[in-house]
Design an enzyme around this catalytic site. Structure first.
Site, PDB file in Angstrom:
ATOM      1  N   ASP A  82       0.857  -1.195   0.000  1.00  0.00           N
ATOM      2  CA  ASP A  82       0.000   0.000   0.000  1.00  0.00           C
ATOM      3  C   ASP A  82       0.893   1.244   0.000  1.00  0.00           C
ATOM      4  O   ASP A  82       1.865   1.313   0.761  1.00  0.00           O
ATOM      5  CB  ASP A  82      -0.866  -0.047   1.270  1.00  0.00           C
ATOM      6  CG  ASP A  82      -1.943   1.015   1.300  1.00  0.00           C
ATOM      7  OD1 ASP A  82      -2.334   1.495   0.212  1.00  0.00           O
ATOM      8  OD2 ASP A  82      -2.403   1.354   2.412  1.00  0.00           O
ATOM      9  N   HIS A 178      -7.326  10.017   4.611  1.00  0.00           N
ATOM     10  CA  HIS A 178      -6.793   8.955   5.464  1.00  0.00           C
ATOM     11  C   HIS A 178      -6.998   9.326   6.933  1.00  0.00           C
ATOM     12  O   HIS A 178      -7.204  10.486   7.258  1.00  0.00           O
ATOM     13  CB  HIS A 178      -5.301   8.776   5.202  1.00  0.00           C
ATOM     14  CG  HIS A 178      -4.997   8.206   3.852  1.00  0.00           C
ATOM     15  ND1 HIS A 178      -4.378   8.925   2.880  1.00  0.00           N
ATOM     16  CD2 HIS A 178      -5.263   6.991   3.317  1.00  0.00           C
ATOM     17  CE1 HIS A 178      -4.247   8.174   1.795  1.00  0.00           C
ATOM     18  NE2 HIS A 178      -4.779   6.987   2.036  1.00  0.00           N
ATOM     19  N   GLY A 179      -6.909   8.341   7.793  1.00  0.00           N
ATOM     20  CA  GLY A 179      -6.987   8.603   9.228  1.00  0.00           C
ATOM     21  C   GLY A 179      -8.422   8.725   9.709  1.00  0.00           C
ATOM     22  O   GLY A 179      -9.340   8.162   9.121  1.00  0.00           O
ATOM     23  N   HIS A 206      -9.482   5.090  -1.399  1.00  0.00           N
ATOM     24  CA  HIS A 206      -8.671   5.126  -0.172  1.00  0.00           C
ATOM     25  C   HIS A 206      -9.392   5.947   0.880  1.00  0.00           C
ATOM     26  O   HIS A 206     -10.256   6.743   0.565  1.00  0.00           O
ATOM     27  CB  HIS A 206      -7.316   5.779  -0.447  1.00  0.00           C
ATOM     28  CG  HIS A 206      -6.347   4.889  -1.148  1.00  0.00           C
ATOM     29  ND1 HIS A 206      -5.125   4.562  -0.613  1.00  0.00           N
ATOM     30  CD2 HIS A 206      -6.420   4.255  -2.336  1.00  0.00           C
ATOM     31  CE1 HIS A 206      -4.484   3.760  -1.463  1.00  0.00           C
ATOM     32  NE2 HIS A 206      -5.240   3.556  -2.515  1.00  0.00           N
ATOM     33  N   GLY A 207      -9.001   5.776   2.138  1.00  0.00           N
ATOM     34  CA  GLY A 207      -9.556   6.611   3.200  1.00  0.00           C
ATOM     35  C   GLY A 207     -10.995   6.273   3.528  1.00  0.00           C
ATOM     36  O   GLY A 207     -11.797   7.143   3.844  1.00  0.00           O
ATOM     37  N   SER A 209     -12.053   4.366   6.057  1.00  0.00           N
ATOM     38  CA  SER A 209     -12.320   4.225   7.492  1.00  0.00           C
ATOM     39  C   SER A 209     -13.118   5.420   7.965  1.00  0.00           C
ATOM     40  O   SER A 209     -12.664   6.558   7.836  1.00  0.00           O
ATOM     41  CB  SER A 209     -11.001   4.155   8.283  1.00  0.00           C
ATOM     42  OG  SER A 209     -10.453   2.866   8.210  1.00  0.00           O
ATOM     43  N   ASN A 228     -10.071   0.466   0.470  1.00  0.00           N
ATOM     44  CA  ASN A 228      -9.038   0.281   1.494  1.00  0.00           C
ATOM     45  C   ASN A 228      -9.542   0.633   2.888  1.00  0.00           C
ATOM     46  O   ASN A 228     -10.149   1.688   3.079  1.00  0.00           O
ATOM     47  CB  ASN A 228      -7.853   1.211   1.202  1.00  0.00           C
ATOM     48  CG  ASN A 228      -7.031   0.766   0.013  1.00  0.00           C
ATOM     49  OD1 ASN A 228      -7.401  -0.149  -0.709  1.00  0.00           O
ATOM     50  ND2 ASN A 228      -5.906   1.425  -0.192  1.00  0.00           N
ATOM     51  N   ALA A 230      -7.883   0.883   6.781  1.00  0.00           N
ATOM     52  CA  ALA A 230      -6.656   0.771   7.580  1.00  0.00           C
ATOM     53  C   ALA A 230      -6.890   1.204   9.024  1.00  0.00           C
ATOM     54  O   ALA A 230      -6.807   0.402   9.953  1.00  0.00           O
ATOM     55  CB  ALA A 230      -5.539   1.601   6.955  1.00  0.00           C
ATOM     56  N   THR A 231      -7.206   2.467   9.193  1.00  0.00           N
ATOM     57  CA  THR A 231      -7.307   3.041  10.544  1.00  0.00           C
ATOM     58  C   THR A 231      -8.281   2.268  11.433  1.00  0.00           C
ATOM     59  O   THR A 231      -7.985   1.988  12.596  1.00  0.00           O
ATOM     60  CB  THR A 231      -7.734   4.520  10.447  1.00  0.00           C
ATOM     61  OG1 THR A 231      -6.825   5.181   9.561  1.00  0.00           O
ATOM     62  CG2 THR A 231      -7.705   5.206  11.795  1.00  0.00           C
TER      63      THR A 231
END
Ligand SMILES: [Zn+2]
Length: 282
Positions: A82, A178-179, A206-207, A209, A228, A230-231
């Site tokens: 990633d 993101h985050g 992306h992003g 979450s 995606n 992640a967080t």
């Protein structure tokens, strides 16, 4: 089965109108959680690691964990880098056996992004490893990646970028970050439609979450076929551990809390897979 690449996995999703969930892992327990969730829901799955994650333990160790899990799994599992931050890191992941690579040249000007992305595509081609790139900037922060306020993807630039680089999939910036989100983000779904109308390869979000299920599904309807997460996984894992240690502060066996973190991640991943519509698509 052995690890698969993301090429056919994403093409199938594109054709059938769902998205494959791509989940960032940090350790063995999180990788186990993601694969067990995929098994349970009969879903294809992508496991991925960021540059800061591979700095923590090395591409080989993450690869070995995921390859071992994939081998025993009955569903297709892909191992993805990633936000590959350099040509060198992309090369390292390829050598380790990763079956999908992202090169993120989005911090570069347009021509610079095309140059580094094209080089990674040429390197990955002999092994038939697909490459994801990013055009425009996904905002927010994730590890050492800082997209600031972001910058939306221009549809005509996206068309030219894909034609000139030969990438297999493209991450687009349509207002996600993101985050952790401060408030409900405003997504530019119209822009996504425009990009979809001029770009034929699978598009990546992306992003995700913290986005509402409805927002993720609206993007999938307009052509996103990889999402995606992640967080949220990091939060779920850590919350599981905190719960155990709060209740029993004397716990000293890492298995005792690792197990609970793993359960929390598996629950979350199953929920996100259902939102993506990939359950039963293995
Ligand atoms: Zn990202």
């Amino acid at each position: 089965m052995p690890l698969v690449t993301t090429e056919r996995m994403l093409q199938k999703a594109q054709k059938e109108g769902y998205a494959v969930g791509a989940f960032n892992v940090e350790n063995m327990e999180m990788a186990q959680a993601v694969v067990s969730a995929a098994e349970e829901l009969k879903a294809p799955v992508i496991i991925q690691t960021t540059p800061s994650t591979v700095r923590y333990a090395g591409v080989d160790l993450y690869y070995a964990n995921v390859a071992a899990l994939a081998k025993k799994a009955s569903v297709p599992v892909a191992m993805h880098l990633d936000h590959g931050s350099s040509f060198e890191l992309a090369a390292q992941a390829l050598r380790a056996g990763y079956t999908s690579i992202m090169i993120d040249g989005s911090h570069e000007p347009f021509e610079g992004n095309i140059e580094v992305t094209g080089r990674v595509v040429s390197m990955a081609k002999p092994n038939e490893i697909p490459v994801e790139a990013e055009l425009g900037k996904v905002g927010g922060k994730e590890d050492d990646l800082d997209g600031g306020n972001g910058g939306y993807t221009d549809p005509m630039e996206a068309k030219e970028f894909v034609e000139r680089t030969g990438v297999s999939s493209l991450a687009v910036a349509i207002g996600t970050a993101h985050g952790v989100y401060a408030g409900e983000p405003k997504l530019d779904v119209e822009r996504l439609k425009e990009i979809r109308s001029v770009v034929t390869i699978p598009l990546v979000l992306h992003g995700a979450s913290g986005l509402s299920d409805e927002a993720v599904q609206a993007c999938i309807r307009e052509g996103i076929c990889k999402v995606n997460f992640a967080t949220e996984l990091r939060i779920a894992y850590s919350n599981g551990i905190k719960e155990v240690l709060k209740e029993k502060p004397d716990t000293f066996d890492p298995k005792a809390y690792g197990k609970v973190g793993r359960e929390r991640v598996a629950e979350l991943v199953k929920n996100r897979m259902a939102v993506c519509g990939c359950a039963g698509k293995a």
